[in-house]
Motif scaffolding. Structure first.
Motif, PDB file in Angstrom:
ATOM      1  N   THR A  33     -12.349  -3.100 -11.327  1.00 13.34           N
ATOM      2  CA  THR A  33     -12.116  -2.699  -9.943  1.00 13.34           C
ATOM      3  C   THR A  33     -13.374  -2.044  -9.394  1.00 13.34           C
ATOM      4  OG1 THR A  33     -10.727  -1.424  -8.458  1.00 13.34           O
ATOM      5  CG2 THR A  33     -11.089  -0.490 -10.630  1.00 13.34           C
ATOM      6  N   VAL A  34     -13.660  -2.319  -8.135  1.00 17.06           N
ATOM      7  CA  VAL A  34     -14.813  -1.693  -7.493  1.00 17.06           C
ATOM      8  C   VAL A  34     -14.391  -0.453  -6.718  1.00 17.06           C
ATOM      9  CG1 VAL A  34     -16.131  -3.828  -7.385  1.00 17.06           C
ATOM     10  CG2 VAL A  34     -14.675  -3.199  -5.453  1.00 17.06           C
ATOM     11  N   VAL A  64     -12.527   1.351  -1.069  1.00 17.29           N
ATOM     12  CA  VAL A  64     -11.118   0.990  -1.255  1.00 17.29           C
ATOM     13  C   VAL A  64     -11.030  -0.530  -1.237  1.00 17.29           C
ATOM     14  CG1 VAL A  64      -8.812   1.092  -0.220  1.00 17.29           C
ATOM     15  CG2 VAL A  64     -10.296   3.098  -0.141  1.00 17.29           C
ATOM     16  N   GLU A  65     -10.286  -1.093  -2.198  1.00 18.01           N
ATOM     17  CA  GLU A  65     -10.068  -2.536  -2.225  1.00 18.01           C
ATOM     18  C   GLU A  65      -8.795  -2.861  -1.442  1.00 18.01           C
ATOM     19  OE1 GLU A  65     -11.434  -4.544  -6.200  1.00 18.01           O
ATOM     20  OE2 GLU A  65     -10.485  -2.622  -6.665  1.00 18.01           O
ATOM     21  N   VAL A  73     -15.351   0.805   3.221  1.00 20.08           N
ATOM     22  CA  VAL A  73     -16.325   1.783   2.735  1.00 20.08           C
ATOM     23  C   VAL A  73     -16.312   2.960   3.695  1.00 20.08           C
ATOM     24  CG1 VAL A  73     -18.757   2.262   2.255  1.00 20.08           C
ATOM     25  CG2 VAL A  73     -17.788   0.051   1.633  1.00 20.08           C
ATOM     26  N   THR A  74     -16.036   4.149   3.162  1.00 16.93           N
ATOM     27  CA  THR A  74     -16.085   5.363   3.971  1.00 16.93           C
ATOM     28  C   THR A  74     -17.405   6.071   3.718  1.00 16.93           C
ATOM     29  OG1 THR A  74     -13.694   5.599   3.966  1.00 16.93           O
ATOM     30  CG2 THR A  74     -14.977   7.567   4.503  1.00 16.93           C
ATOM     31  N   ILE A  75     -18.155   6.209   4.797  1.00 13.81           N
ATOM     32  CA  ILE A  75     -19.431   6.911   4.760  1.00 13.81           C
ATOM     33  C   ILE A  75     -19.128   8.362   5.132  1.00 13.81           C
ATOM     34  CG2 ILE A  75     -21.712   7.067   5.830  1.00 13.81           C
ATOM     35  CD1 ILE A  75     -21.425   4.003   6.346  1.00 13.81           C
ATOM     36  N   ASN A 101     -12.484  -3.714   6.197  1.00  8.62           N
ATOM     37  CA  ASN A 101     -12.305  -5.154   5.969  1.00  8.62           C
ATOM     38  C   ASN A 101     -13.627  -5.908   5.801  1.00  8.62           C
ATOM     39  OD1 ASN A 101      -9.453  -4.821   6.223  1.00  8.62           O
ATOM     40  ND2 ASN A 101      -9.737  -4.758   8.434  1.00  8.62           N
ATOM     41  N   ILE A 102     -14.445  -5.429   4.874  1.00 14.92           N
ATOM     42  CA  ILE A 102     -15.716  -6.080   4.576  1.00 14.92           C
ATOM     43  C   ILE A 102     -15.428  -7.203   3.573  1.00 14.92           C
ATOM     44  CG2 ILE A 102     -18.074  -5.760   3.739  1.00 14.92           C
ATOM     45  CD1 ILE A 102     -17.598  -2.676   4.230  1.00 14.92           C
TER      46      ILE A 102
END
Length: 171
Positions: A33-34, A64-65, A73-75, A101-102
């Motif tokens: 998992t990433v 988060v997947e 991705v939370t910056i 939603n990347i």
């Protein structure tokens, strides 16, 4: 008897092929998992007549997947201090925001998204805080083992310069 022997050999070949075909790598139940919190360094560059660069240390990005295979991705809120090199800019405080939603781009072998006009963040420049829309946003996210690299080319509102950030962190 010869037909029976041929049939047994054919049956053995079919069974062997079926058994070997079911032993593929796609049965890996230990899917990597990433998702997670990555801690590292975020380097911010921009050009205004000349190139400027600074870093923020011990920054935590959260990945988060999503169920569709994309990631968020939370910056985090970050302070980039340009006081020593560009006193007229001083500190830039970028508020936290999430790029949602990347999708994975197999040609780039990375998660990639043009998120222009799809995110906002509070940004403090010259001591004034304002909520800006990301008027240019391109993010590329790659994973190598427990390391993530987030390349984020972005611009807030009508600011005169584009910002180039590269975060490298470990889980």
């Amino acid at each position: 008897m010869k037909k029976m022997f041929s049939f047994v050999l054919l049956l053995a070949a079919v069974l062997t092929t079926t058994v070997l075909a079911s032993c593929g790598d796609d049965d890996n139940n230990d899917k990597t998992t990433v998702a997670g919190t990555y801690v590292g360094t975020d380097t911010l560059n921009f050009t205004m007549g000349q190139a400027y660069k600074t870093t923020a240390e011990n920054v935590q990005f959260v990945v988060v997947e999503n169920s569709d295979g994309s990631i968020n991705v939370t910056i985090p809120k970050e302070t980039f201090d340009f006081s020593a090199t560009v006193p007229m800019v001083g500190k830039i405080v970028q508020g936290s925001y999430t790029i949602k939603n990347i999708p994975y781009d197999s040609a780039k072998k990375a998660y990639y998204l043009d998120y222009t006009d799809k995110a906002t963040a509070d940004v403090t420049v010259f001591g004034n805080t304002k909520n800006y829309t990301v008027t240019k946003g391109i993010v590329t996210v790659t994973f190598t083992g427990s390391t993530v690299t987030v390349e984020n080319e972005h611009k807030f509102g009508s600011m005169p310069m584009e910002l180039y950030a590269t975060f490298v962190g470990k889980k």
